[in-house]
Design a protein around this motif. Sequence first.
Motif, PDB file in Angstrom:
ATOM      1  N   ILE A 278     -10.660   5.824   9.386  1.00  0.00           N
ATOM      2  CA  ILE A 278     -10.706   5.360   8.001  1.00  0.00           C
ATOM      3  C   ILE A 278      -9.272   5.250   7.488  1.00  0.00           C
ATOM      4  CG2 ILE A 278     -11.355   5.909   5.621  1.00  0.00           C
ATOM      5  CD1 ILE A 278     -13.846   7.219   6.610  1.00  0.00           C
ATOM      6  N   PHE A 279      -8.967   4.125   6.841  1.00  0.00           N
ATOM      7  CA  PHE A 279      -7.662   3.960   6.190  1.00  0.00           C
ATOM      8  C   PHE A 279      -7.841   4.315   4.722  1.00  0.00           C
ATOM      9  CE2 PHE A 279      -4.367   1.636   3.985  1.00  0.00           C
ATOM     10  CZ  PHE A 279      -3.246   1.966   4.740  1.00  0.00           C
TER      11      PHE A 279
ATOM     12  N   PHE B 155       0.841  -1.197   0.000  1.00  0.00           N
ATOM     13  CA  PHE B 155       0.000   0.000   0.000  1.00  0.00           C
ATOM     14  C   PHE B 155       0.873   1.243   0.000  1.00  0.00           C
ATOM     15  CE2 PHE B 155       0.944  -1.189   4.308  1.00  0.00           C
ATOM     16  CZ  PHE B 155       1.152  -0.003   4.991  1.00  0.00           C
ATOM     17  N   ASN B 156       0.618   2.157  -0.918  1.00  0.00           N
ATOM     18  CA  ASN B 156       1.212   3.499  -0.940  1.00  0.00           C
ATOM     19  C   ASN B 156       2.722   3.496  -0.690  1.00  0.00           C
ATOM     20  OD1 ASN B 156      -1.731   3.622  -0.009  1.00  0.00           O
ATOM     21  ND2 ASN B 156      -1.348   5.720  -0.700  1.00  0.00           N
TER      22      ASN B 156
ATOM     23  N   ASN C 101      -1.830  15.966  10.531  1.00  0.00           N
ATOM     24  CA  ASN C 101      -2.591  15.798   9.291  1.00  0.00           C
ATOM     25  C   ASN C 101      -2.208  14.479   8.612  1.00  0.00           C
ATOM     26  OD1 ASN C 101      -4.342  16.407   7.154  1.00  0.00           O
ATOM     27  ND2 ASN C 101      -2.706  17.413   5.997  1.00  0.00           N
ATOM     28  N   PRO C 102      -2.549  13.353   9.234  1.00  0.00           N
ATOM     29  CA  PRO C 102      -2.180  12.051   8.656  1.00  0.00           C
ATOM     30  C   PRO C 102      -2.877  11.815   7.322  1.00  0.00           C
ATOM     31  CG  PRO C 102      -3.696  11.757  10.487  1.00  0.00           C
ATOM     32  CD  PRO C 102      -3.314  13.204  10.485  1.00  0.00           C
ATOM     33  N   ARG C 103      -2.155  11.201   6.377  1.00  0.00           N
ATOM     34  CA  ARG C 103      -2.704  10.946   5.049  1.00  0.00           C
ATOM     35  C   ARG C 103      -3.390   9.586   4.949  1.00  0.00           C
ATOM     36  NH1 ARG C 103       0.718   9.690   1.848  1.00  0.00           N
ATOM     37  NH2 ARG C 103       2.439   9.351   3.292  1.00  0.00           N
ATOM     38  N   LEU C 104      -2.888   8.616   5.712  1.00  0.00           N
ATOM     39  CA  LEU C 104      -3.387   7.254   5.552  1.00  0.00           C
ATOM     40  C   LEU C 104      -4.427   6.870   6.601  1.00  0.00           C
ATOM     41  CD1 LEU C 104      -0.065   5.369   4.668  1.00  0.00           C
ATOM     42  CD2 LEU C 104      -1.974   5.880   3.141  1.00  0.00           C
ATOM     43  N   ILE C 105      -4.104   7.058   7.865  1.00  0.00           N
ATOM     44  CA  ILE C 105      -5.027   6.685   8.941  1.00  0.00           C
ATOM     45  C   ILE C 105      -5.688   7.949   9.466  1.00  0.00           C
ATOM     46  CG2 ILE C 105      -5.300   5.504  11.149  1.00  0.00           C
ATOM     47  CD1 ILE C 105      -2.674   4.029  10.562  1.00  0.00           C
ATOM     48  N   LYS C 106      -6.910   8.205   9.025  1.00  0.00           N
ATOM     49  CA  LYS C 106      -7.623   9.430   9.396  1.00  0.00           C
ATOM     50  C   LYS C 106      -8.572   9.164  10.569  1.00  0.00           C
ATOM     51  CE  LYS C 106      -7.622  12.779   7.089  1.00  0.00           C
ATOM     52  NZ  LYS C 106      -6.775  13.999   7.085  1.00  0.00           N
ATOM     53  N   THR C 107      -8.551  10.073  11.515  1.00  0.00           N
ATOM     54  CA  THR C 107      -9.488  10.010  12.635  1.00  0.00           C
ATOM     55  C   THR C 107     -10.773  10.738  12.261  1.00  0.00           C
ATOM     56  OG1 THR C 107      -7.684   9.969  14.245  1.00  0.00           O
ATOM     57  CG2 THR C 107      -9.870  10.592  15.054  1.00  0.00           C
ATOM     58  N   ILE C 108     -11.895  10.067  12.413  1.00  0.00           N
ATOM     59  CA  ILE C 108     -13.206  10.696  12.226  1.00  0.00           C
ATOM     60  C   ILE C 108     -13.770  10.892  13.632  1.00  0.00           C
ATOM     61  CG2 ILE C 108     -15.444  10.561  11.100  1.00  0.00           C
ATOM     62  CD1 ILE C 108     -13.018  10.561   9.193  1.00  0.00           C
TER      63      ILE C 108
END
Length: 233
Positions: A225-226, A133-134, A212-219
């Motif tokens: 969300i990954f 991944f990425n 400001n994470p790009r892959l593991i986002k906190t909602i």
Amino acid sequence: MTQPLVTILDDEPEIRRILTEALEDAGFRTQSFARAREFEASLKRVTPDVCLVDLSLPDTDGLALVHRLALEQGAAVIIISGRAQVQDRVTGLELGADDYITKPFDPAEVVARIRARLRAPKAQQHPSDVARFNGWTAYFDRYVLVSDTGAETPFSHAEGEVLRLFLESPKRLISRAQMQETLGGAAGESFDRAMDVRISRMRTKLGEDPKNPRLIKTIYGAGYIFLGDVAWD
């Protein structure tokens, strides 16, 4: 079917006896050790499914041992300790432990926590142990992340469980409740803190900007969300 093997490392004979009886009554196989040297020697012969480790050991630093186990062994690691301070719990989780139980404990709770840990692999959807991944490749068979430059970064068993959960459900909201159900462990502040620690450590290993994470986002208020594009070998 072979029953799961649980190893117990504690220098108190009565604790070893109580845990051995409770676990064997529940259908587990057990091995118990009073010294870390004997315990680590046994790991060269067989890998247990779960390691129960006391922190106050006479011949080694329990936290250092937990850290080595988390990085080098495929077993889940549960700390059982008389150290009840929040900072001890946080440190143990940060070093890679899957769970932390304080003494005195109810043997039935220990059995329940172990069963919860062992349920986690059933949620895996991919038989492969390699995911790309990425620009990253995750090797779950040896607990290593490899970057596109070839640099290797180890991750613990506990961190790997969280990463695998994200990689198996990319671009889908994963709630705290779903994480608790899939990964096991007792719901509540201790579980939430464990997840926060593991996700923070995985972000660091993936080179994420914590603000400001790009892959593991906190909602916030919902979960995570990954956002990566994932391919399993």
